[in-house]
Structures are given as structure tokens and as C-alpha cells.
Design a protein around this motif. Structure first.
Motif, mmCIF file in Angstrom:
data_model
loop_
_atom_site.group_PDB
_atom_site.id
_atom_site.type_symbol
_atom_site.label_atom_id
_atom_site.label_comp_id
_atom_site.label_asym_id
_atom_site.label_seq_id
_atom_site.Cartn_x
_atom_site.Cartn_y
_atom_site.Cartn_z
ATOM 1 N N UNK A 1 4.621 6.253 -2.640
ATOM 2 C CA UNK A 1 5.917 6.867 -2.416
ATOM 3 C C UNK A 1 6.429 7.013 -3.856
ATOM 4 N N UNK A 2 6.676 5.787 -4.591
ATOM 5 C CA UNK A 2 7.176 5.553 -5.655
ATOM 6 C C UNK A 2 6.631 6.500 -6.821
ATOM 7 N N UNK A 3 5.104 6.830 -6.734
ATOM 8 C CA UNK A 3 4.621 7.670 -7.594
ATOM 9 C C UNK A 3 4.934 9.030 -7.580
ATOM 10 N N UNK B 1 -0.979 7.347 5.505
ATOM 11 C CA UNK B 1 0.016 6.299 6.112
ATOM 12 C C UNK B 1 1.346 6.484 5.449
ATOM 13 N N UNK B 2 1.291 6.665 4.064
ATOM 14 C CA UNK B 2 2.466 6.690 3.261
ATOM 15 C C UNK B 2 3.289 7.978 3.709
ATOM 16 N N UNK C 1 10.174 6.852 -3.172
ATOM 17 C CA UNK C 1 10.526 5.608 -2.620
ATOM 18 C C UNK C 1 10.684 4.613 -3.867
ATOM 19 N N UNK C 2 11.469 3.392 -3.249
ATOM 20 C CA UNK C 2 11.808 2.421 -4.394
ATOM 21 C C UNK C 2 11.640 1.004 -3.432
ATOM 22 N N UNK C 3 11.116 0.156 -3.897
ATOM 23 C CA UNK C 3 11.123 -1.206 -3.226
ATOM 24 C C UNK C 3 11.756 -2.265 -3.956
ATOM 25 N N UNK D 1 0.722 -1.273 -0.007
ATOM 26 C CA UNK D 1 -0.059 0.031 -0.088
ATOM 27 C C UNK D 1 0.806 1.361 0.004
ATOM 28 N N UNK D 2 1.946 1.118 0.796
ATOM 29 C CA UNK D 2 2.594 2.546 0.976
ATOM 30 C C UNK D 2 3.608 2.599 -0.212
ATOM 31 N N UNK D 3 4.310 1.684 -0.456
ATOM 32 C CA UNK D 3 5.497 1.915 -1.365
ATOM 33 C C UNK D 3 5.085 2.349 -2.912
#
Length: 312
Positions: A28-30, A302-303, A34-36, A23-25
Motif C-alpha cells: 500500500x505504501x508503494x 490481500x493488500x 498506506x503508511x505504517x 506483507x500488505x503495508x
């Protein structure tokens, strides 16, 4: 930039921790924050070292699941994302910064870490009360979670099968059935004549729909770090029977919208309470009327909270 490292998983496998990260990553990537990356557990030290050399401004967040999978302490100077309390010590090379998904986890590790921030899971907008339950010949009991020894589905199925209400109950288990196939088979045997459905790979909307058609939600797990599935059931106004673990007592009040048992309650005590609940339709109806929405943020919020904790 925030880099979240998580263990590789089987396609389609979902747990509370992976759901949180799912849900969060992407959010953040958008935003380019962030990157997972999913890696084999044995690769963790090398990936952390290489990232430090190549991307010095990156905040490296490591899923605490690596602790159990590698049996090695987490590398130094990473932020640990803990969904559960680590089961051994030492679990980090040096005292790390920690983001915990529940207050109980944060309190349990506080003295062993440099800092700890609680960022609880979110709640999807689909988890809302459904239409009034129509009268039915069967009581529909729903349980959500990977079907495994630690989640208690065998206890639930056996308790139902031996109850006086077995003939008018049906059980729906929602969760991955591929990780512990032998256990799934044992649960089916334990259910005996109680109709049993297993639903795997449902979206949050699909889970919400199942909850909205339930008469009772049961969590038979004695070790929940948070209790996300219970929170979702409570949001759908489904009466809950659960062990008092994680943060479940913050959204289920014993005797109001559900019933809580201490984690050390015996199997017999669990079975007796389940039978008591199922033979009291008036109390089940009252518990649905006394529903309360868990005090959780949206996943977008949350993100953002997670990103702030990483940058702090």
C-alpha cells in the motif's frame, strides 16, 4: 490515506499478525495508499488524537494487539485490525469498524462491533510441493511459530521423546526463540535424545524449503486465530497434525491430507495420535499424495482487499 498503528517490537521478531502487516503495508505504501507506524502502547491515544486533528481524511487502523498490551479500550472512531478475539471486555470505547483476518474471529465479535469485514492472509508463491522425499532413516517433523508456552512446542517435544519412534525422528522448530528463552531451554530438555534444531529469522522462501523437506508438520497450538503456518505446510503437500482451531479445517481435511484433534483433546490424546501417525508410513505417504492447496489469494490481492475494507 490509511495509517496502520502497531506496537513496537523487538528487531527480527515475527508473528502471524506482524507477518500479515509486513506483507500488505509495504504494498500500500508503494502505491501511496498506506503508511505504517510502530509506537509504544502508551502513546496510542495521543497519536490517534493528533492524527485526527492534522490529517482528517486519514483512515486510522489500530492493531488489536494494543488491547492486550495497554489493558485500555481502543480509542473511538478507529478501525480495529483483529488477528485474534480480544481477551477482555470492553475492548473498545465505542463499537468500532473491524477488519478480521479469520471468519471465526469475525463471528466472535460481530455483535459488539459496528461492522466487520474478513480479509484473510495471503499465500506466497514459494509455498509449493517440493521434490519427492527420498527414503531416510529419520522422520523429519517441522513446527512453525514463536517458541512459547502457547504454541505447544513443549508438548510436541515431550510427546516425541516418549514415543516408540523417538530413535528415528528429528524435530525442527522454526520461529523466534528470544521472547521466551527459559521456555526454549525447557523444550530442549523435553526433547531428550530426539535431535532438535531451532531456526530463527527465516524468510518465507527459507520456511518453504524446510517444509518441502519435512515428513510431517505439527501444530500443537490449541488457540490459532487463522493458522497461517498450517496453510503454508498444506500448500507444500506436507501431511499435517494439528488441533482444529482457527480456519485450519478449511485447508486440512481429517484423514485426507492430515489429522485434526479437537482443541480440548488431552495431552495424552495428542501424544497417542502423533505416535499413531509416525508409525504408519503408508498413511503418511497417502496424505502427501492427497494434498490440497489452501484457497488463499496472493498477498497483492490481500493488500487490495484490505484497502477496500478500510475505505468502505
Amino acid at each position: 490515506m490509511i495509517l496502520l498503528l502497531e506496537p513496537q517490537r523487538a528487531p527480527g521478531f515475527v508473528s502471524g499478525g506482524y507477518r500479515y502487516q509486513d506483507e500488505i503495508m509495504p504494498r500500500l505504501a508503494a502505491r501511496g495508499e498506506g503508511e505504517r507506524r510502530a509506537i509504544a502502547p502508551r502513546e496510542l491515544p495521543a497519536v490517534v488524537a493528533r492524527t485526527r486533528q492534522e490529517r482528517r481524511d486519514t483512515v486510522i487502523v489500530v492493531d488489536g494487539l494494543f488491547i492486550a498490551l495497554t489493558q485500555e479500550p481502543l480509542p473511538a472512531e478507529v478501525t480495529a485490525l483483529l488477528h485474534v478475539v480480544p481477551g477482555r471486555t470492553p475492548w473498545a470505547t465505542t463499537p468500532p469498524r473491524v477488519i478480521a483476518t479469520s471468519q471465526r474471529t469475525a463471528d466472535a465479535v460481530r455483535t459488539a462491533v459496528r461492522s466487520v469485514t474478513v480479509v484473510r492472509p495471503g499465500l506466497d508463491p514459494c509455498f509449493v510441493p517440493g521434490p519427492a522425499r527420498a527414503a531416510s532413516a529419520r522422520l523429519r517433523i517441522v513446527c512453525v511459530g514463536t517458541i512459547s508456552p502457547g504454541k505447544g512446542q513443549h508438548l510436541l517435544a515431550a510427546s516425541l521423546a516418549h514415543s516408540t519412534t523417538a530413535a528415528r525422528c528429528e524435530l525442527v522448530l522454526i520461529g523466534d526463540e528470544n521472547e521466551h528463552r527459559d521456555h526454549v531451554a525447557a523444550v530442549r530438555v523435553a526433547a531428550k535424545s530426539v535431535p532438535l534444531q531451532v531456526r530463527c529469522g527465516l524468510s518465507p522462501v527459507g520456511v518453504a524449503s524446510e517444509l518441502q523437506h519435512a515428513d510431517l508438520f505439527v501444530s500443537a497450538s490449541r488457540r490459532e486465530s487463522f493458522g497461517m503456518a498450517v496453510a503454508e505446510a498444506a500448500a507444500c503437500a506436507v501431511p499435517v497434525l494439528a488441533f482444529d482451531t482457527g480456519e485450519i479445517s478449511s485447508f486440512v481435511q481429517d484423514g485426507r491430507n492430515g489429522w485434526l484433534l479437537p482443541p480440548d483433546a488431552t495431552d495424552a490424546e495428542f501424544a497417542a495420535r502423533l505416535a499413531q501417525v509416525l508409525t504408519d508410513p503408508v498413511r503418511l505417504t497417502a496424505a502427501r499424495s492427497d494434498s490440497m492447496r489452501p484457497p488463499l489469494q496472493t498477498w497483492e490481492s490481500v493488500a487490495r482487499s484490505f484497502a477496500r475494507a478500510c475505505r468502505a
